[in-house]
Design an enzyme around this catalytic site. Structure first.
Site, PDB file in Angstrom:
ATOM      1  N   GLU A   1       0.885  -1.336  -0.112  1.00  0.00           N
ATOM      2  CA  GLU A   1       0.014   0.133  -0.125  1.00  0.00           C
ATOM      3  C   GLU A   1       0.869   1.311   0.008  1.00  0.00           C
ATOM      4  OE1 GLU A   1      -0.260  -2.492   2.309  1.00  0.00           O
ATOM      5  OE2 GLU A   1      -2.292  -2.574   3.157  1.00  0.00           O
TER       6      GLU A   1
ATOM      7  N   TYR B   1       1.623  -5.873  13.208  1.00  0.00           N
ATOM      8  CA  TYR B   1       0.359  -5.171  12.668  1.00  0.00           C
ATOM      9  C   TYR B   1      -0.470  -4.664  13.690  1.00  0.00           C
ATOM     10  CZ  TYR B   1      -3.263  -3.906   9.281  1.00  0.00           C
ATOM     11  OH  TYR B   1      -4.228  -3.289   8.595  1.00  0.00           O
TER      12      TYR B   1
ATOM     13  N   ASP C   1      -5.742  -7.991   6.698  1.00  0.00           N
ATOM     14  CA  ASP C   1      -6.924  -7.527   7.219  1.00  0.00           C
ATOM     15  C   ASP C   1      -8.299  -7.555   6.092  1.00  0.00           C
ATOM     16  OD1 ASP C   1      -6.429  -4.903   6.156  1.00  0.00           O
ATOM     17  OD2 ASP C   1      -6.430  -4.197   8.301  1.00  0.00           O
TER      18      ASP C   1
ATOM     19  N   GLU D   1      -9.399  -4.937   4.856  1.00  0.00           N
ATOM     20  CA  GLU D   1      -9.266  -3.704   3.777  1.00  0.00           C
ATOM     21  C   GLU D   1      -7.941  -4.159   2.710  1.00  0.00           C
ATOM     22  OE1 GLU D   1     -10.905  -0.938   3.227  1.00  0.00           O
ATOM     23  OE2 GLU D   1     -12.253  -1.609   4.650  1.00  0.00           O
TER      24      GLU D   1
ATOM     25  N   HIS E   1      -4.606 -12.389  13.382  1.00  0.00           N
ATOM     26  CA  HIS E   1      -3.156 -12.015  13.761  1.00  0.00           C
ATOM     27  C   HIS E   1      -3.014 -11.816  15.267  1.00  0.00           C
ATOM     28  CE1 HIS E   1      -5.057  -9.489  10.592  1.00  0.00           C
ATOM     29  NE2 HIS E   1      -5.389  -8.667  11.875  1.00  0.00           N
TER      30      HIS E   1
ATOM     31  N   ARG F   1      -3.678  -3.286  13.625  1.00  0.00           N
ATOM     32  CA  ARG F   1      -5.081  -3.508  13.674  1.00  0.00           C
ATOM     33  C   ARG F   1      -5.582  -4.849  13.887  1.00  0.00           C
ATOM     34  NH1 ARG F   1      -3.765   0.153   9.128  1.00  0.00           N
ATOM     35  NH2 ARG F   1      -4.811   2.397   9.749  1.00  0.00           N
TER      36      ARG F   1
ATOM     37  N   ASP G   1      -2.032  -5.158   3.577  1.00  0.00           N
ATOM     38  CA  ASP G   1      -2.023  -5.482   5.093  1.00  0.00           C
ATOM     39  C   ASP G   1      -3.051  -6.664   5.332  1.00  0.00           C
ATOM     40  OD1 ASP G   1      -0.532  -3.479   5.903  1.00  0.00           O
ATOM     41  OD2 ASP G   1      -2.000  -1.875   6.055  1.00  0.00           O
TER      42      ASP G   1
END
Length: 720
Positions: free
Chosen positions: A9, A298, A84, A86, A345, A300, A82
């Site tokens: 990203e 990570y 997740d 998103e 995670h 989130r 990432d």
């Protein structure tokens, strides 16, 4: 020659990963999402199974061309967004745009950006997980339907620029409900009685507990006087002594929400700032000869799980640094805080415990260092032994009245050697030492002080308290809290005063309309169930279209009723007595992100604005003529200055007082932080503590309640 393209990203992430992978890989950044629903329309074909109409995000043309060209020159394309929902959606949109086969093993995920983790991830690429993608699509479409269907109604009926949303509307309601509780609160009087005593030359204090064995509250002065009259002078006899060991366990490692809460408590960070700095630590920091390294996992996540490798590394470090007793025999395993928590995670932890904060300090900015230190200490303490406290409770009798003294001391620090979790009120637990006692000992009081108190209303929400409440209710997800709190301020629904949320008239008005026409959106249980349904989509247990259909069926009917029955409302500005110095019109009160301010009623012809100043009742210590007033900076931070400015340029971030320093006569200032309040002298080293009555009482009540709970547990064990 490179034969693989890796797409992430951000440029920072690309830079870090590129160094790990070597010359066979080209690493480029998509700069976040590349496709989204259009801003100019709803972009969802409801009648066609809620099909989204994605378009390329404006401004991404050059980035997409660069990615397309690069993809044609390599044999393999890996999508390393990432780990997740998103990130999975970004990978899916990239695969679609680059015309990749979605069934290919092109998806690479890693929980931390370290050389080993990245290399291991590229050994086991997988297919794009469509359950994750569909969960993200369902959430995005659900939020779009709510926002794009209700917001135009609010524009038409109230004013332009308003919005509604599944999470933001519940947030505003929570803040308004709390304000209503505060306004409806009726203070109740009560009294406390404190005896200052001495035993073996050691001073201590005891507080009134009961009379004739009955715990009777003192609701007024007369009841307090009854207790004083029942005392046998200043002589107290020790009736009971209880000594015991108490274990205290460490807090679990951070998840997103607890990181936001603790950073607010201990560092004063807003949720958005916490996430921004955490992103930097995750994506990578230049560490001199070591190169760019991701320092935390990570950020989130709502899982407290820790990998066995990290646990073993932590145990070795703790044993070597603090000694074997500080590491538990078995690694600590923390359970999920709620049933909806995702365990994809790990918790947030340092990528290597060996990179201690002081070693990293030269390479980090001030904010990066403070947040990294918080993450590192929390993780290390979470893997340490429990603390052992020696507690003592002493009951002292004077006539028929019992006073109680509580004391504790740390017998074995355990995890407390590294870190202790903060609390929302900024109070710090004190360990009061008591001298040795034996039943029958007689002690004498130096003074007996009665004190009047009044019960306090529930506190307004701070960011930390609001995030915790949303998490407990199962509303939203950790990654949504920061943007949601920003949105409700930008819309003017709430403002911040003294780091606490207060609702505005506009927020109250919109909330009333939402309660009348869209009660389900404000129903915390309904919103939490929607979150649970979206989690089931992610787990492959629910069909995303069915989830949207079940919601939209009743929502559509609500929209039709609101369109017909919602009345148009004209918001009148509150006119002040002050006149605009530029055009002579009256100034009106407006609400901004940081509270009320004055603006010219002639807007937009006249754009003059003025802050609302507050006299704090203190004479200026510099000129001795002006009055000190409270002001706000452009960023909303409160400061204090002389009202004769620019004649007198006195200014202070700390609140001035009328109390002179006993050493040098300079006027003291009040300084508040998360550890409490103090009066400080700006000219010398003098300081004195300020302890608010309610904070002092809260600490006592917490300790007393804890002891009562322990006694209850003992009785249960005896009965068993």
């Amino acid at each position: 020659m490179a034969d693989s393209l890796v797409i992430v990203e951000s440029p920072a992430k690309a830079k870090t990963i590129g160094k790990y992978l070597g010359s066979k890989y080209i690493v480029k950044a998509s700069m976040g999402h590349i496709r989204d629903l259009p801003k100019s329309q709803t972009g969802v074909e409801v009648e066609n199974g809620f099909q989204p109409k994605y378009i390329t995000i404006r401004g991404k043309g050059s980035v997409l061309k660069e990615l397309k060209d690069a993809s044609k020159k390599v044999k393999h394309v890996f999508l390393a967004a990432d780990p997740d929902r998103e990130g999975e959606a970004i990978a899916w949109h990239l695969a679609h745009y680059l015309e990749l086969d979605e069934t290919d093993t092109c998806r690479v995920v890693f929980n931390e950006i370290t050389k080993q983790a990245v290399k291991d991830a590229f050994k086991t690429p997988r297919k794009i997980n469509m359950d994750l993608v569909n969960a993200q699509q369902a959430r995005r479409i659900l939020d779009r339907l709510v926002g794009y269907k209700i917001s135009p109604l609010l524009w038409k009926k109230v004013k332009k620029g308003l919005s509604a949303g599944r999470v933001q509307s519940v947030c505003v309601k929570l803040i308004i409900d709390r304000e209503n509780e505060i306004e409806a609160f009726i203070p109740e009087e009560y009294w406390s009685i404190t005896a200052q005593l001495t035993q073996q030359g050691v001073p201590f204090e005891a507080k009134y507990h009961s009379i004739r064995g009955e715990k009777r509250e003192l609701g007024n002065e007369q009841e307090m006087q009854t207790i004083l009259a029942a005392l046998s002078g200043n002589e107290f006899k020790v009736a009971e002594v209880k000594e015991k060991e108490r274990l205290r366990n460490p807090a679990p490692p951070f998840i997103t929400s607890s990181l936001q809460q603790e950073a607010a408590r201990k560092l004063g960070f807003r949720a958005s700032k916490t996430m921004s700095v955490a992103q930097q630590l995750y994506e990578g920091v230049e560490l001199g000869k070591e190169g760019t390294v991701g320092l935390i996992t990570y950020m989130r996540t709502d899982s407290t799980r820790i990998s066995p490798i990290a646990q073993e590394e932590a145990k070795e470090y703790i044993t070597g640094k603090y000694g074997a007793p500080f590491a538990p025999e078995q690694p600590r395993v923390y359970t999920k805080k709620n049933s909806n928590a995702q365990d994809a995670h790990e918790a947030i932890r340092p990528t290597s415990i060996l990179r201690d904060p002081e070693t990293m300090k030269p390479f980090l900015s001030r904010d990066q260092f403070r947040l990294y230190k918080l993450v590192w200490e929390r993780f290390v303490s979470s893997q340490m032994s429990s603390a052992v406290l020696d507690t003592m409770t002493v009951d002292l009798k004077s006539g028929e009245v019992t006073f109680r003294a509580n004391g504790s001391k740390i017998k074995f620090a355990g995890f407390m050697k590294v870190y202790v979790e903060g609390n929302d009120d900024g109070t710090v637990e004190e360990h009061k030492f008591l001298p040795p006692f034996a039943v029958g000992d007689v002690v004498y009081s130096d003074s007996i002080e009665p004190k009047q108190h009044f019960t306090q209303p529930p506190p307004r929400y701070s960011e930390a308290r609001l995030v915790r409440t949303l998490e407990e209710l199962g509303i939203g997800r950790p990654s949504t809290y920061a943007p949601t709190l920003e949105t409700i301020q930008k819309r003017g629904y709430v403002a911040i005063e003294e780091k606490k949320f207060i609702p505005t008239e506009l927020g109250d008005l919109v909330n009333q309309l939402m309660e009348e026409f869209f009660p389900e959106i404000l129903d915390s249980e309904f919103t939490a169930k929607m979150e649970s349904d979206l989690d089931h989509v992610e787990d492959g247990m629910e069909d995303w279209v069915k989830v949207l259909s079940s919601f939209y069926e009743s929502f559509e009917k609500r929209l039709e009723v609101a369109e017909e029955e919602m009345k148009e409302i004209e918001i009148q500005d509150e006119v002040s007595d002050e006149l605009c110095e530029k055009c002579g019109r009256h100034l009106v009160y407006k609400m901004g992100r940081f509270g009320k301010f004055l603006a010219c009623s002639g807007f937009p012809e006249c754009r003059n604005t003025k802050p609302i100043v507050k006299d704090i009742g203190v004479t200026c210590p510099k000129c001795a003529k002006g009055k000190i007033i409270e002001r706000r900076s452009k960023k909303g931070r409160i400061f204090y200055g002389c009202d004769t400015y620019p004649t007198c340029d006195y200014v202070s971030w700390d609140k001035p007082t009328n109390k002179p320093c006993p050493n040098c006569e300079t006027m003291l200032v009040e300084k508040r932080n998360r550890s409490g309040a103090k009066l400080l002298c700006p000219s010398c080293d003098y300081s004195e503590e300020i302890l608010d009555d309610e904070n002092e009482l809260e600490l006592e009540q917490e300790l007393e309640l804890e002891q009562e709970n322990e006694q209850g547990k003992e009785q249960e064990q005896e009965q068993a």
